[in-house]
Design a protein around this motif. Structure first.
Motif, mmCIF file in Angstrom:
data_model
loop_
_atom_site.group_PDB
_atom_site.id
_atom_site.type_symbol
_atom_site.label_atom_id
_atom_site.label_comp_id
_atom_site.label_asym_id
_atom_site.label_seq_id
_atom_site.Cartn_x
_atom_site.Cartn_y
_atom_site.Cartn_z
ATOM 1 N N LEU A 214 0.836 -1.351 0.095
ATOM 2 C CA LEU A 214 -0.102 0.066 0.064
ATOM 3 C C LEU A 214 0.876 1.176 0.126
ATOM 4 O O LEU A 214 0.489 2.212 -0.845
ATOM 5 N N MET A 215 1.955 1.194 0.892
ATOM 6 C CA MET A 215 2.849 2.339 0.793
ATOM 7 C C MET A 215 3.478 2.658 -0.566
ATOM 8 O O MET A 215 3.559 3.703 -0.926
ATOM 9 N N GLU A 216 3.791 1.461 -1.176
ATOM 10 C CA GLU A 216 4.440 1.611 -2.626
ATOM 11 C C GLU A 216 3.538 2.278 -3.389
ATOM 12 O O GLU A 216 3.971 2.998 -4.283
ATOM 13 N N TYR A 217 2.348 1.696 -3.393
ATOM 14 C CA TYR A 217 1.284 2.239 -4.455
ATOM 15 C C TYR A 217 0.937 3.489 -4.245
ATOM 16 O O TYR A 217 1.054 4.443 -5.266
ATOM 17 N N TYR A 218 0.518 4.020 -3.094
ATOM 18 C CA TYR A 218 -0.099 5.226 -2.803
ATOM 19 C C TYR A 218 1.002 6.483 -2.835
ATOM 20 O O TYR A 218 0.674 7.265 -3.290
ATOM 21 N N PHE A 219 2.080 5.893 -2.309
ATOM 22 C CA PHE A 219 3.163 7.094 -2.191
ATOM 23 C C PHE A 219 4.245 7.060 -3.452
ATOM 24 O O PHE A 219 4.607 8.092 -3.687
ATOM 25 N N LYS A 220 4.315 6.025 -4.012
ATOM 26 C CA LYS A 220 5.438 6.091 -5.154
ATOM 27 C C LYS A 220 4.574 6.445 -6.484
ATOM 28 O O LYS A 220 5.124 7.002 -7.241
ATOM 29 N N GLU A 221 3.451 5.552 -6.564
ATOM 30 C CA GLU A 221 2.829 5.620 -7.865
ATOM 31 C C GLU A 221 1.847 6.667 -7.703
ATOM 32 O O GLU A 221 1.891 7.509 -8.739
ATOM 33 N N GLU A 222 0.777 6.683 -6.950
ATOM 34 C CA GLU A 222 -0.269 7.804 -6.668
ATOM 35 C C GLU A 222 0.396 8.936 -6.182
ATOM 36 O O GLU A 222 -0.546 10.138 -6.419
ATOM 37 N N LYS A 223 1.427 9.116 -5.619
ATOM 38 C CA LYS A 223 1.865 10.253 -5.005
ATOM 39 C C LYS A 223 0.907 10.872 -3.968
ATOM 40 O O LYS A 223 0.491 12.253 -4.242
ATOM 41 N N LEU A 224 0.599 10.125 -3.083
ATOM 42 C CA LEU A 224 -0.380 10.715 -2.189
ATOM 43 C C LEU A 224 -0.309 11.877 -1.304
ATOM 44 O O LEU A 224 -0.886 12.638 -1.025
ATOM 45 N N TYR A 225 1.279 11.886 -1.027
ATOM 46 C CA TYR A 225 1.629 13.161 -0.215
ATOM 47 C C TYR A 225 1.447 14.361 -0.989
ATOM 48 O O TYR A 225 1.633 15.670 -0.245
ATOM 49 N N LYS A 226 0.965 14.663 -2.048
ATOM 50 C CA LYS A 226 0.587 15.568 -2.673
ATOM 51 C C LYS A 226 -0.614 16.374 -2.151
ATOM 52 O O LYS A 226 -0.897 17.805 -2.552
ATOM 53 N N ASP A 227 -1.402 15.828 -1.483
ATOM 54 C CA ASP A 227 -2.524 16.257 -1.054
ATOM 55 C C ASP A 227 -2.356 16.875 0.279
ATOM 56 O O ASP A 227 -1.589 16.407 1.463
ATOM 57 N N PRO A 228 -2.399 18.260 0.371
ATOM 58 C CA PRO A 228 -1.890 19.153 1.546
ATOM 59 C C PRO A 228 -2.565 18.863 2.846
ATOM 60 O O PRO A 228 -2.363 19.036 3.757
#
Length: 320
Positions: A214-228
């Protein structure tokens, strides 16, 4: 000092009831209690295991009582030999529980605690055993000196004798208090040395590989961190796990605090976008917001904290 010499140390000599209450021998149970204490972190204790754990020190203690109050006259000519045997017994029992507890800590307890808590537990473990082993070590040394007929007025004998007596007068009462406290207030005893929420959530241990994906998918691919507006609670909701599980995941994977981890990803993203021609018309604040930072002040503070210089200084360095 007077209390320990006259009251605590003196009156139990020929009284079985006082011996049971305040006499020596009870610290022999501390090793088994520590093993039970650490075992309780990894699994639920059963009555059978508790009885099995305290059986050896219990046999030793009962034997000590029998010899002291009922059999001492029959073995009056071998007092020194019996004393050596009891001293050796204490040492062997302490060492046995030392290695059993150490194995428990390294194989099971370690998996159940956050790294900082585990280090604290190990420091406590080694400190307590160093403290406990002083009693049999110095007592055995004094017995050896007597057996070798070292002169009573020699410096070596006087030094060992004073240290041995001092241990009985001071360390013994402390270990006895520790024994009673640990036996009656195990939960409070645990809280004395460890903060709350030090155990790793069981689901986190079982689902670590799934959380890795989940970490790999959401943070590396979906770049969830861009959500402020992203925080650990909203992230846990997206992952469909509890917030505690996600907090524990970050602890056991040494990723640090969630907020710092996310800001680190945002700074890395900023550095990549800064060198991307598609974003050449963006100013620094625009790029920062594109990466998930809410404000200029937060971005500049986080960036300098991680990189050691300001975004402007970094941009000049890249351009050169």
């Amino acid at each position: 000092m007077w209390f320990f010499k006259k009251v605590f140390y003196g009156y139990w000599q020929d009284n079985l009831i006082l011996f049971l209450l305040i006499g020596p021998g009870k610290p022999i149970f501390v090793g088994s209690l520590l093993l039970l204490y650490y075992k309780s972190y990894s699994e639920k204790l059963t009555y059978r295991y508790i009885i099995k754990c305290i059986a050896i020190p219990a046999v030793y203690y009962i034997t000590l009582i029998l010899f002291r109050f009922f059999l001492i006259d029959k073995f009056s000519g071998t007092n020194h030999t019996i004393t050596h045997l009891f001293s050796a017994g204490i040492f062997i029992i302490f060492l046995s529980y030392f290695f059993l507890t150490k194995k428990e800590l390294k194989t099971k307890t370690r998996k159940k605690l956050i790294p900082k808590a585990y280090k604290k537990v190990m420091i406590l473990f080694y400190s307590l055993y160093f403290f406990l082993l002083q009693i049999p070590i110095w007592d055995a040394l004094r017995s050896v000196f007597k057996q070798l007929e070292v002169p009573n007025d020699s410096i070596a004998f006087l030094l060992v004798n004073k240290i041995s007596i001092g241990i009985y007068l001071y360390l013994y009462p402390l270990t006895y208090i520790l024994f009673i406290y640990a036996l009656s207030e195990l939960t409070i005893f645990r809280r004395l040395f460890l903060p709350k929420n030090v155990s790793i959530n069981e689901n986190t241990l079982r689902n670590k590989k799934e959380l890795d994906k989940l970490m790999e998918y959401y943070f590396k691919e979906e770049k969830l961190y861009k959500d402020p507006s992203l925080n650990i609670s909203s992230c846990a909701s997206i992952f469909k796990v509890s917030t505690k599980e996600l907090i524990d995941y970050f602890k056991i994977t040494n990723k640090g605090v969630f907020k710092d981890y996310i800001n680190g990803l945002r700074v890395s993203e900023f550095k990549q976008l800064l060198q991307n021609e598609k974003f050449s018309h963006y100013d620094l604040v625009g790029l920062a917001k594109e990466c998930g930072f809410k404000s200029k002040s937060t971005f500049f503070r986080v960036f300098k904290g991680l990189e050691g210089f300001t975004p402007n200084e970094y941009k000049k360095k890249v351009n050169h």
